[in-house]
Every structure is written in structure tokens, then in C-alpha cells.
Design a protein around this motif. Structure first.
Motif, PDB file in Angstrom:
ATOM      1  N   UNK A 100      17.182  60.655  23.223  1.00 36.54           N
ATOM      2  CA  UNK A 100      18.306  60.235  24.049  1.00 36.54           C
ATOM      3  C   UNK A 100      18.408  61.077  25.311  1.00 36.54           C
ATOM      4  N   UNK A 101      18.196  62.379  25.182  1.00 28.10           N
ATOM      5  CA  UNK A 101      18.243  63.261  26.348  1.00 28.10           C
ATOM      6  C   UNK A 101      17.144  62.886  27.337  1.00 28.10           C
ATOM      7  N   UNK A 102      15.953  62.639  26.844  1.00 34.47           N
ATOM      8  CA  UNK A 102      14.836  62.237  27.706  1.00 34.47           C
ATOM      9  C   UNK A 102      15.171  60.946  28.445  1.00 34.47           C
ATOM     10  N   UNK A 103      15.726  59.975  27.734  1.00 29.19           N
ATOM     11  CA  UNK A 103      16.087  58.693  28.351  1.00 29.19           C
ATOM     12  C   UNK A 103      17.142  58.888  29.438  1.00 29.19           C
ATOM     13  N   UNK A 104      18.132  59.718  29.179  1.00 28.12           N
ATOM     14  CA  UNK A 104      19.186  59.985  30.163  1.00 28.12           C
ATOM     15  C   UNK A 104      18.595  60.639  31.410  1.00 28.12           C
ATOM     16  N   UNK A 105      17.754  61.639  31.205  1.00 24.10           N
ATOM     17  CA  UNK A 105      17.150  62.340  32.336  1.00 24.10           C
ATOM     18  C   UNK A 105      16.247  61.418  33.147  1.00 24.10           C
ATOM     19  N   UNK A 106      15.432  60.624  32.458  1.00 23.06           N
ATOM     20  CA  UNK A 106      14.530  59.717  33.164  1.00 23.06           C
ATOM     21  C   UNK A 106      15.293  58.643  33.937  1.00 23.06           C
ATOM     22  N   UNK A 107      16.369  58.127  33.364  1.00 20.82           N
ATOM     23  CA  UNK A 107      17.152  57.100  34.079  1.00 20.82           C
ATOM     24  C   UNK A 107      17.855  57.713  35.276  1.00 20.82           C
ATOM     25  N   UNK A 108      18.284  58.961  35.154  1.00 13.05           N
ATOM     26  CA  UNK A 108      18.906  59.645  36.284  1.00 13.05           C
ATOM     27  C   UNK A 108      17.929  59.883  37.411  1.00 13.05           C
ATOM     28  N   UNK A 109      16.680  60.209  37.063  1.00 11.69           N
ATOM     29  CA  UNK A 109      15.648  60.431  38.077  1.00 11.69           C
ATOM     30  C   UNK A 109      15.295  59.130  38.792  1.00 11.69           C
ATOM     31  N   UNK A 110      15.258  58.023  38.050  1.00 11.73           N
ATOM     32  CA  UNK A 110      14.935  56.720  38.653  1.00 11.73           C
ATOM     33  C   UNK A 110      16.009  56.292  39.626  1.00 11.73           C
ATOM     34  N   UNK A 111      17.265  56.657  39.353  1.00 10.13           N
ATOM     35  CA  UNK A 111      18.372  56.251  40.218  1.00 10.13           C
ATOM     36  C   UNK A 111      18.440  57.084  41.491  1.00 10.13           C
ATOM     37  N   UNK A 112      17.841  58.277  41.494  1.00  8.59           N
ATOM     38  CA  UNK A 112      17.939  59.127  42.699  1.00  8.59           C
ATOM     39  C   UNK A 112      16.918  58.781  43.741  1.00  8.59           C
TER      40      UNK A 112
END
Length: 98
Positions: A86-98
Motif C-alpha cells: 500500500x505504501x509503494x502504491x501511494x508513493x508511486x501514484x504521488x510521483x505520477x501526479x507530480x
């Protein structure tokens, strides 16, 4: 009534993160027993059975004498399949949005 354990105390994941051996005293039917049967929790006792607690305590003590319990015996995949993913998914989605 302690017949079914449908909850997982947050301390279980805290101990797993620290690599500590886990002894769950919980209903025989439920989440913590499921983790124990899959080898993700080190020790388990049925909350309604004094004999079950006695047997697990003897095993904890025996393991402590044999190996000092310096590290957990189980891989604690409780974390690998849930919190870390879940942490990995959150971090990756945050990176994609930036």
C-alpha cells in the motif's frame, strides 16, 4: 463472547515491523489464527483454553532458552502483502501526479 476473532490488533503489525516474535492469544477461529496457520505469527493460543496458553508458553520458553529469541522465526509476510504494498502504491501514484 470470544468465539470468533475478526479483528487484527494494530500492535501485530508493529511487532512484525520490528521483527519481533509474535504470540497471539485470540479466538481459535479468526484472523490471528489464520496468520499463525500460514506461519506468519510465531505462537498462538486459543483465548478460551488455559491448556493452549500453557503449551504456547512452554514453547516460547523453550525457544528462548535455545536461541535467545533475538530474531523472529517467521518472515512476517503480514507486512509484505499489505502495508508495504500500500505504501509503494501511494508513493508511486504521488510521483505520477507530480
Amino acid at each position: 463472547n470470544c468465539e470468533v476473532g475478526i479483528f487484527m490488533p494494530t500492535k501485530v503489525t508493529d511487532y512484525a515491523q520490528c521483527g519481533k516474535p509474535i504470540w497471539a492469544v485470540s479466538p481459535a477461529i479468526g484472523t490471528l489464527n489464520d496468520y499463525y496457520r500460514r506461519g506468519e505469527i510465531d505462537y498462538f493460543s486459543d483465548v478460551t483454553s488455559a491448556e493452549s496458553v500453557k503449551v504456547a508458553l512452554e514453547k516460547v520458553y523453550s525457544d528462548f532458552k535455545a536461541q535467545g529469541m533475538l530474531a523472529a522465526r517467521c518472515p512476517h509476510s503480514i507486512l509484505s502483502g499489505t502495508v508495504q504494498a500500500q505504501l509503494k502504491e501511494i508513493l508511486e501514484s504521488g510521483l505520477r501526479q507530480s
